[in-house]
Design an enzyme around this catalytic site. Sequence first.
Site, PDB file in Angstrom:
ATOM      1  N   SER A  74       0.837  -1.205   0.000  1.00  0.00           N
ATOM      2  CA  SER A  74       0.000   0.000   0.000  1.00  0.00           C
ATOM      3  C   SER A  74       0.868   1.249   0.000  1.00  0.00           C
ATOM      4  O   SER A  74       2.098   1.178   0.044  1.00  0.00           O
ATOM      5  CB  SER A  74      -0.906   0.005   1.238  1.00  0.00           C
ATOM      6  OG  SER A  74      -0.145   0.271   2.406  1.00  0.00           O
ATOM      7  N   SER A  76       0.886   3.601   2.372  1.00  0.00           N
ATOM      8  CA  SER A  76       0.878   4.215   3.701  1.00  0.00           C
ATOM      9  C   SER A  76       2.248   4.701   4.158  1.00  0.00           C
ATOM     10  O   SER A  76       2.335   5.519   5.081  1.00  0.00           O
ATOM     11  CB  SER A  76       0.328   3.228   4.735  1.00  0.00           C
ATOM     12  OG  SER A  76       1.227   2.155   4.954  1.00  0.00           O
ATOM     13  N   LYS A 131       5.184   0.173   9.490  1.00  0.00           N
ATOM     14  CA  LYS A 131       5.039   1.576   9.895  1.00  0.00           C
ATOM     15  C   LYS A 131       6.353   2.028  10.523  1.00  0.00           C
ATOM     16  O   LYS A 131       7.307   1.268  10.654  1.00  0.00           O
ATOM     17  CB  LYS A 131       3.901   1.757  10.911  1.00  0.00           C
ATOM     18  CG  LYS A 131       2.544   1.207  10.489  1.00  0.00           C
ATOM     19  CD  LYS A 131       1.904   1.966   9.356  1.00  0.00           C
ATOM     20  CE  LYS A 131       0.564   1.361   8.975  1.00  0.00           C
ATOM     21  NZ  LYS A 131      -0.010   1.967   7.752  1.00  0.00           N
ATOM     22  N   SER A 221      -2.900   6.476   6.124  1.00  0.00           N
ATOM     23  CA  SER A 221      -2.271   5.422   6.910  1.00  0.00           C
ATOM     24  C   SER A 221      -3.162   5.035   8.080  1.00  0.00           C
ATOM     25  O   SER A 221      -3.539   5.872   8.897  1.00  0.00           O
ATOM     26  CB  SER A 221      -0.901   5.883   7.436  1.00  0.00           C
ATOM     27  OG  SER A 221      -0.342   4.927   8.317  1.00  0.00           O
TER      28      SER A 221
END
Length: 265
Positions: A74, A76, A131, A221
Amino acid sequence: MRWFEIALVVLTLASGLIWLLDKLFLAKRRAARGGLLEDADEPVLVDYAKSFFPVLAAVLMLRSFVAEPFRIPSNSMMPTLLTGDFILVNKFSYGLRLPISNQKVVSIGEPQRGDVVVFKPPHHPEQDWIKRIIGLPGDTIAYHDHQLFLNGKPVTVQPIGVYQGIGNGAEMTGAEEMQEALPGRPHHVLERTDLFRTDGDGEWTVTPGHYFVMGDNRDNSEDSRYWGLLPESNLRGKAFLIWLNCEGWFCTGAFDASRVGTAIK
């Protein structure tokens, strides 16, 4: 990729067990019946087990305790990581963990602020997400109107310019790219400063054994602002290198050679 990890462990154990049983018992029986040609032949299953076990065991050890490949699914973590980046994750940065259960057996190091980490989110334990660690145990994190606060102090940002996305990242064209001066790990982030959003605003205190994580693409996100703190036990490892970039699961789309070998900061 949990299914792959389970299959790898099962195949490794099965082939190793077959090889061991043959060495301890079956090979001796065949030798005792050596006068009969058919009985002296090594079974095909044993031959396959002896051939594949060393390879499977080596892959399992490397993947579980040294480095594991992941694919970014993705946007994010833009602009640091792009959809289609294939990355390597250091599996021993934060301690050695058993495959499948992810149980830590040897403590080596602790996550640092700014590390980009792969983990299993508490609300989707069957998935692997990525992350950046923003808050350590004991920290107070706040986020209000596009401004990040760490222990009561605003984290300064330096504008870089308007972001121009390509491929799957084209949706972020027009976002503001900035350098965020996170203590110990300055890095780039994307923000839609033209949007007024409050759904990710709030203040959190990081409890012992947990971390506060955020994506670098702040307005795209799903992170600790929405689902809470990340338990230390859910960590999989530290992302450190991009080894390939191409869109599509089988690299059927665009290929960006410039990203190969890029260190993740």
